[in-house]
Design an enzyme around this catalytic site. Sequence first.
Site, short mmCIF file in Angstrom:
data_model
loop_
_atom_site.label_atom_id
_atom_site.label_comp_id
_atom_site.label_asym_id
_atom_site.label_seq_id
_atom_site.Cartn_x
_atom_site.Cartn_y
_atom_site.Cartn_z
N SER A 281 15.75 0.57 34.19
CA SER A 281 16.88 0.81 33.30
C SER A 281 17.14 2.29 33.03
O SER A 281 18.25 2.66 32.62
CB SER A 281 16.66 0.10 31.96
OG SER A 281 15.43 0.51 31.38
N GLY A 316 14.55 -3.45 33.35
CA GLY A 316 13.41 -4.34 33.18
C GLY A 316 12.54 -4.53 34.40
O GLY A 316 11.55 -5.27 34.37
N ASN A 348 8.02 0.14 33.63
CA ASN A 348 7.68 -1.26 33.40
C ASN A 348 6.43 -1.72 34.15
O ASN A 348 5.98 -2.85 33.95
CB ASN A 348 8.87 -2.15 33.80
CG ASN A 348 10.11 -1.81 33.00
OD1 ASN A 348 10.06 -1.70 31.78
ND2 ASN A 348 11.23 -1.63 33.68
N ASP A 466 16.37 3.99 21.46
CA ASP A 466 14.92 3.94 21.32
C ASP A 466 14.33 5.18 21.98
O ASP A 466 15.06 6.11 22.33
CB ASP A 466 14.35 2.65 21.94
CG ASP A 466 14.82 2.44 23.37
OD1 ASP A 466 14.94 3.45 24.12
OD2 ASP A 466 15.08 1.29 23.77
N HIS A 469 15.28 4.91 26.42
CA HIS A 469 16.61 4.89 27.05
C HIS A 469 17.53 5.97 26.49
O HIS A 469 17.67 6.10 25.28
CB HIS A 469 17.25 3.52 26.85
CG HIS A 469 16.44 2.41 27.41
ND1 HIS A 469 15.53 1.70 26.66
CD2 HIS A 469 16.38 1.91 28.68
CE1 HIS A 469 14.95 0.78 27.43
NE2 HIS A 469 15.44 0.89 28.65
#
Length: 503
Positions: A281, A316, A348, A466, A469
């Site tokens: 992402s 993700g 991830n 957050d 990102h």
Amino acid sequence: MKSIKILSVLCLTVLFFNFTSKQKDNTKPTVYTVGDSTVKNGRGDGSGGLWGWGDYIGQFLDTTKVRIENHALGGTSSRTFQDKGLWTAVLNKLKKGDYVLIQFGHNDDGPLNDTLRARGTIKGIGDETKEIDNLLTKKHETVHSYGWYIQKVVQEAKSKGAIPIICSPIPRNDWKEGKVPRNDKSYGLWARQIAEKEKVTFINLNEKMAVEMEKLGEQKVTGTYFYKKDHTHPSAKGAVLAASLITNELKTSKISLKNYILKNPKIVLPAKKKVFLIGDSTMANNKNENAVGWGVAFPQYCDTTRIEIINKARGGRSTRTFEKEGLWTEVKNQLKAGDYVMIQFGHNDAGAIDKEKFRGSLKGNGDETQQVVRDSLTETVHTFGWYMQKFIREAKEKGAIPIVLSQTPRNEWPNNKVERRTDTYGNWSKIAAEREKAFYIDLNEIVAQKYENLGKEKVKPFFPKDHTHTGAEGAAFNALTVAESLKKIKDCGLREYIEIPSK
């Protein structure tokens, strides 16, 4: 014995066919183009995205009936094209019924004598001369006017029964109050005067092309028909525009060359190279204004007239799930020789291996595996480095060029320093790139240093959602950093397509 006779007959047939084909080809009239880099840039292969109109005029003509030879050479003037023997090479080949398209002027305005190029001509069309001891060639030389050199080419072409056509030089991509400056008081005028004097066709390419550019407007012309980096040499589209204007003018002329112009030419522009982005992402188009991957902003730093950015990153995903879900196979099946693949994972991969999202990969670059049972199916999970090397290796097998990047840093500041992943995913990415001899950009470290130079407060708006990102502003910041990093890799061909805006 019978087979030998059959083979002999076949060989003679092939030889006869080749001979008659060459003989037939030699009877075709030939269109020769002579000029500077705006007629043929470099080797005529589009290096740097720059082309000459002589490279495309053949697409407007019926090449089953007429041949095309582009003899133009970048950097030459009407004078040096002849001094270097380039015109003589054409003249020696000319036959009755051939055509010579002539365009000079861009380089004739240089110094008459210097140690760099010594290519200038005397302004105008007069018979005045200047005697020089050429500082470049170390030879004594009589320099003539621009018109004198053009007239010499015209007269010598006519002496061989060829048909000369004079074009004024294409305009530069310079603008003043929405208008493109003409050269109708200098080289365009003098080219016209020689055409009138010699009673040959004149194509006012400068005026015709300037008019078309003004119809399009500066904003559309720059970046499509010309590049910001170069106001003189057109792109492929600019070269096609010039070639189309020449053939349009020929259609209304009395010259027999108009009989070879195609009614519906199919113009083939150079195929764009593709740049595939694969990652998570932090690179992907997440369709969320508070979570924008840098891959979304990346095209604005690229010459998208020559390359296509295809963002296949997916939020993700880890290296493991990008492979398992067939996302990598989808990209791999589209790859062609010369394409690029930019690979960035790690955010991830630290997840759980055998529970929850089932996306974690084993740590490191080793060959160890772990069997994971999920929904009654057994999956063999590999290390992060193993998956990275697989992507790199399989991209190279398709002839594509892989570029590995370490992951973007998070907005976390332990001890007032941006958190790095130097010893883990950044290092493992680097090792994978080194093992497979791929290009590597330590984006994690480069961006982290930039963040520290800006300070916490200025970086904070980059992360509206957050600590992982970025929003649009942070994505553009990271994309520019990627572009700047690519520009520094000397052996990477992708750097040629990167355009860093001037500050």
